[in-house]
Write a protein that holds these residues in place. Structure first.
Motif, mmCIF file in Angstrom:
data_model
loop_
_atom_site.group_PDB
_atom_site.id
_atom_site.type_symbol
_atom_site.label_atom_id
_atom_site.label_comp_id
_atom_site.label_asym_id
_atom_site.label_seq_id
_atom_site.Cartn_x
_atom_site.Cartn_y
_atom_site.Cartn_z
ATOM 1 N N ALA A 92 -9.502 -1.611 -0.242
ATOM 2 C CA ALA A 92 -8.474 -1.067 0.640
ATOM 3 C C ALA A 92 -7.606 -0.067 -0.112
ATOM 4 O O ALA A 92 -7.225 0.964 0.435
ATOM 5 C CB ALA A 92 -7.626 -2.182 1.219
ATOM 6 N N GLY A 93 -7.322 -0.380 -1.381
ATOM 7 C CA GLY A 93 -6.527 0.550 -2.177
ATOM 8 C C GLY A 93 -7.162 1.936 -2.214
ATOM 9 O O GLY A 93 -6.493 2.943 -1.998
ATOM 10 N N TRP A 130 1.989 10.584 9.435
ATOM 11 C CA TRP A 130 3.209 11.057 8.787
ATOM 12 C C TRP A 130 3.527 12.521 9.052
ATOM 13 O O TRP A 130 4.676 12.936 9.001
ATOM 14 C CB TRP A 130 3.142 10.758 7.293
ATOM 15 N N HIS A 145 4.600 15.738 2.188
ATOM 16 C CA HIS A 145 3.412 14.924 2.482
ATOM 17 C C HIS A 145 3.511 13.565 1.805
ATOM 18 O O HIS A 145 3.334 12.522 2.431
ATOM 19 C CB HIS A 145 2.144 15.634 1.989
ATOM 20 N N LEU A 188 -5.907 13.498 4.707
ATOM 21 C CA LEU A 188 -4.986 14.059 5.695
ATOM 22 C C LEU A 188 -4.070 15.121 5.083
ATOM 23 O O LEU A 188 -3.673 16.064 5.756
ATOM 24 C CB LEU A 188 -4.180 12.952 6.364
ATOM 25 N N THR A 189 -3.754 14.958 3.786
ATOM 26 C CA THR A 189 -2.961 16.009 3.139
ATOM 27 C C THR A 189 -3.785 17.294 3.077
ATOM 28 O O THR A 189 -3.290 18.381 3.379
ATOM 29 C CB THR A 189 -2.537 15.575 1.726
ATOM 30 N N PHE A 247 4.192 9.974 3.573
ATOM 31 C CA PHE A 247 3.102 9.003 3.512
ATOM 32 C C PHE A 247 3.674 7.604 3.302
ATOM 33 O O PHE A 247 3.136 6.613 3.789
ATOM 34 C CB PHE A 247 2.132 9.331 2.358
ATOM 35 N N TRP A 271 -7.065 3.707 1.169
ATOM 36 C CA TRP A 271 -5.748 4.275 1.480
ATOM 37 C C TRP A 271 -5.494 5.555 0.691
ATOM 38 O O TRP A 271 -4.905 6.498 1.203
ATOM 39 C CB TRP A 271 -4.657 3.219 1.242
ATOM 40 N N ILE A 279 -7.242 8.154 2.562
ATOM 41 C CA ILE A 279 -6.481 8.565 3.743
ATOM 42 C C ILE A 279 -5.434 9.597 3.327
ATOM 43 O O ILE A 279 -5.292 10.656 3.943
ATOM 44 C CB ILE A 279 -5.782 7.355 4.398
ATOM 45 N N MET A 280 -4.730 9.285 2.239
ATOM 46 C CA MET A 280 -3.659 10.175 1.802
ATOM 47 C C MET A 280 -4.210 11.549 1.443
ATOM 48 O O MET A 280 -3.692 12.572 1.887
ATOM 49 C CB MET A 280 -2.930 9.563 0.609
ATOM 50 N N LEU A 320 0.807 -1.224 0.000
ATOM 51 C CA LEU A 320 0.000 0.000 0.000
ATOM 52 C C LEU A 320 0.838 1.270 0.000
ATOM 53 O O LEU A 320 0.390 2.312 -0.476
ATOM 54 C CB LEU A 320 -0.931 0.006 1.214
ATOM 55 N N SER A 361 -6.032 18.093 5.098
ATOM 56 C CA SER A 361 -6.195 18.650 6.448
ATOM 57 C C SER A 361 -5.129 19.702 6.715
ATOM 58 O O SER A 361 -5.298 20.580 7.547
ATOM 59 C CB SER A 361 -6.115 17.548 7.508
#
Ligand SMILES: [Cu+2]
Lengths: 551, 124
Positions: free
Chosen positions: B72-73, A307, A253, B83-84, A257, B76, B79-80, A217, B86
């Motif tokens: 899941a891919g 991260w 970032h 949060l970026t 990650f 994820w 998520i990236m 991932l 954010s």
């Protein structure tokens, strides 16, 4: 512990050739699809890369003996720490335990004859070597001075060194990581022996499964990030360079990650090894099996949402910093669970201090220290004070050397009789473990102190008041070097002169010990059938046996 | 691990739809839709991606486990991105305690196009 305790092996297995005697030509190694041989190919390669990166560290430590920059130029020093970081992270630490011990042991631990895709496994080694040699080439033709983090816009615009070749090398080795992770995931899903349910798996497998998820991932993001950096450098793409409308913080970032989870790519396999060593040398069932298994998965998932703690002073918003700070505190919980469970396993166990156990105990102590100082760094205000100081350097070396390298050494010693069929000299092994532990602490503990006092990292000249700490650190590095060299010497010696090891010299549980040492080409004469829980050690029986031996 | 054999016809239909969508992307790009430029482009991109994953990569015909991994891919990726963002969406939410730094930020920080300059909040 002696050979008489070895579990009897079915007779037909002894007839089959073992994996080492099955072929002696170079071709039989370079074209092998045997997971055990590929594990050994990785072992030789990572030791080669480790040696190069260790020499760079040695030159840096020598330079730092005295405050002025008198041994190497500042530009050379920049290249040295970049070399050390890149090679150690991508060409030693990340492949160390998964690709050597994981490749060797995962199929055997689950009662399989090989991994799910043996040819992909070999391809993974070739990609790794291609990447490693490209990185080496970048070093030979002049080196790279960006640090292992390749921060833009320095790497993409200003640096006059070979960043593109180096990044391309890492890019290639990333595909090796992805293939390995994919292979392990599918192997664990599809190839478990009959009766080997998920909760009967050794914790080594759980941890490697979690590691493989991260590999699959996270690594693609690193590949994309480095590719964008390279394209920006070659064609002026304008993703990260503010002059072209890009944003340098975006690089951080994307980079982190991948690179924070990468820390768990390095530490989860170490936890895998330690979870095998502790119950074996405590003669006790592991405490809280399911907690440790789920803690591995929790680390794999939570590791992806923290991260930003690498970017508290990067210009990231304070609000995001606060979120990442809280999340970083949370990720400490599953690691804490593991440490407590290992300690609880020791409790009332009948502990013996063979070499692998010394490394495992060293791991618990040093990993705890590394983890706890990580909490200092996750706290926003403290982090501002110690960012880019030796405090950070000390922290991550406690995790990566005190954690990963010690676990790797412990694992190599523990499974050495299985890999080679020979025992190493025990007393020398214990000595080396102690020397490593002492050398390590002397090298890195002073760095916490000087870092807190304000010694910045990545400088080759420094203020004289820090000299005492640097002298201690360099002295420790010398001792640490001896601790690394000793095992190389006596392990090589043991190949020819070591006592022959039986199938199970440690009296350990686990399927890999139920086949001869070294294992036959197809691991098991008959596919084993699993009927019970893992870690079926019982101290009462052991004590009784010890008393009987005495009488 | 697909169990069904997919007819060739489906592959051609999917390929044709991808080509059509490619021209739609180009067509939409001929008009300035303002805010909806990105929205339109992203929608078409997501449809194309789903077609490839579901049919060319056989996820549609695969086991639930494959769905979990494919999902899941995406999770994820989310998520990236979340949060970026954010970070990017909250720059300036929490103002520096230091008045000099705070004033400097007000004067010098670029705001996103279309942003109204932020009302300076009273400092403690
Ligand atoms: Cu981190």
């Amino acid at each position: 512990m002696n050979e008489t305790e070895a579990v009897p092996v079915p007779a037909p297995a002894e007839v089959e050739e073992n994996y080492l005697s099955a072929g002696h030509t170079v071709r039989s190694w370079l074209l092998t699809t045997d997971h055990k041989r590929i594990g050994l190919l990785y072992l030789f390669s990572i030791i080669f890369f480790f040696a190069i990166a260790a020499v760079a560290a040695a030159i840096m430590r020598l330079e730092l003996l005295t405050p002025p920059g008198d041994l190497v130029l500042s530009a050379t020093y920049n290249k040295l720490f970049t070399l050390h970081g890149v090679i150690m992270v991508w060409f030693f630490l990340i492949p160390s335990i998964p690709n050597v011990l994981g490749n060797f042991l995962i199929p055997m631990m689950i009662g399989a004859r090989d991994v799910a895709f043996p040819k992909l496994n070999l391809l993974s080694w070739y990609l790794f070597m291609a990447g490693g040699l490209l990185a080496l080439h970048a070093i030979i033709v002049g080196g790279v001075d960006t640090g292992w983090t390749f921060y833009t816009p320095y790497s993409s615009r200003y640096s006059n060194t070979h960043t593109v070749e180096m990044a391309l090398g890492i890019f290639l080795s990333g595909f090796a990581s992805i293939l390995t992770g994919l292979n392990f995931i599918i192997t664990v899903h599809e190839m478990r022996a009959p009766g080997l349910t998920w909760f009967r798996l050794p914790l080594f497998i759980w941890s490697h499964y979690a590691t493989s998820l991260i590999l699959v991932l996270a690594t693609p993001v690193l590949a994309i990030t480095l590719l964008l950096m390279m394209l920006e450098r070659i064609w002026g793409l304008g993703i990260f360079d503010p002059r072209l409308g890009g944003d340098p913080v975006l690089f951080q970032h994307l980079f982190w990650f991948y690179s924070h989870p990468a820390v768990y790519i390095m530490i989860l396999p170490s936890m895998a090894v330690v979870s095998e060593l502790i119950p074996c040398f405590s003669r006790k069932r592991i405490f809280g099996y399911k907690f440790i298994a789920f803690a591995s998965m929790a680390i794999a998932v939570l590791g992806f949402v923290v991260w930003g703690h690498h970017m508290f002073v990067s210009g990231q918003s304070v609000y995001a910093g606060m979120i990442f700070s809280i999340l970083s505190f949370i990720v400490a919980i599953p690691s804490g669970i593991k440490v407590f469970n290992w300690t609880a396993t020791l409790h009332r166990g009948s502990i013996s201090f063979e070499t692998p156990m010394l490394y495992a105990l060293g791991f618990i102590g040093l990993f705890s220290l590394g983890g706890l100082t990580g909490l200092f760094l996750a706290a926003l205000a403290v982090d501002v004070h110690v960012t880019d100081t030796y405090f950070v350097v000390a922290h991550f070396h406690y995790i990566m050397v005190g954690g990963t390298v010690l676990a790797f050494m412990g694992g190599i010693h523990f499974w050495w009789p299985k890999i080679t069929g020979r025992m190493y000299p025990e007393k020398l092994g214990q000595l080396a473990a102690l020397v490593t532990f002492i050398g390590f602490n002397l090298t890195f503990f002073p760095q916490f102190v000087m870092g807190y006092l304000g010694m910045p990292r990545r400088y080759h000249a420094y203020a004289p008041e820090f000299q005492i700490y640097h002298v201690l650190s360099t002295a420790g590095a010398t001792i640490l070097g001896v601790g690394y060299l000793l095992p190389v010497i006596y392990l090589l010696w043991s190949l020819r002169h070591g006592k022959k090891a039986g199938a199970n010299p440690w009296g350990a549980t686990g399927l890999e010990w139920q086949t001869p040492s070294p294992p036959p080409v197809h691991n098991f004469a008959e596919v084993p059938r699993v009927t019970g829980e893992p870690y079926d050690y019982s101290p009462q029986e052991e004590e009784k046996k010890a008393e009987d031996d005495h009488a | 691990m697909s169990t069904e054999i997919v007819s060739k016809k489906i592959y051609f239909v999917i390929w044709a739809s991808l080509m059509v969508l490619l021209f739609v992307t180009w067509g939409v790009a001929q008009f300035d839709l303002g805010l909806f430029n990105s929205l339109a482009a992203l929608t078409i991109a997501i449809i194309k991606m789903l077609l490839v994953i579901l049919y060319f990569m056989h996820v549609r015909y695969s086991s639930r486990l494959t769905w979990v991994f494919a999902g899941a891919g995406f999770l994820w990726l989310m998520i990236m991105i979340t949060l970026t963002l954010s970070d990017y969406t909250t720059r300036g939410f929490v103002r520096p305690y230091n008045r000099v730094l705070s004033n400097w930020q007000d004067k010098n920080w670029n705001h996103l196009p279309g942003d109204k300059p932020m009302e300076p909040r009273p400092l403690p």
